[in-house]
Enzyme design. Structure first.
Site, PDB file in Angstrom:
ATOM      1  CG  MET A   1      56.691  45.004   1.448  1.00  0.00           C
ATOM      2  SD  MET A   1      58.010  44.132   0.599  1.00  0.00           S
ATOM      3  CE  MET A   1      57.389  42.466   0.640  1.00  0.00           C
ATOM      4  N   PRO A   2      53.316  45.888   2.971  1.00  0.00           N
ATOM      5  CG  PRO A   2      51.716  47.493   3.488  1.00  0.00           C
ATOM      6  CD  PRO A   2      53.193  47.302   3.352  1.00  0.00           C
TER       7      PRO A   2
END
Length: 72
Positions: A1-2
């Site tokens: 999850m950036p």
């Protein structure tokens, strides 16, 4: 999850500009890292000029004197 955090000085960045930043950064993450855009979070935080320093001085004072980072 950036999670991407963009910090800007509070100087009238418009809603449209913020929208373009969020879209553009998300597109780069998708293109370069092959990440799902639905899992990519972008946060834009605006900082008051009194709360941002450069070269040992508050940006608000530098701006009052007409000094920017490229003119120092």
């Amino acid at each position: 999850m950036p999670y991407i955090k963009i910090e800007l000085t509070r100087e009238g960045v418009t809603r449209e500009q913020k929208k373009a930043l969020i879209k553009g950064v998300t597109d780069v993450i998708v293109d370069v890292l092959n990440k799902d855009p639905h899992l990519t979070h972008v946060v834009i935080q605006e900082v008051a000029l009194d709360d941002w320093g450069y070269a040992g001085e508050q940006v608000s004072e530098l701006r009052e004197r007409g000094i920017t980072a490229d003119k120092k």
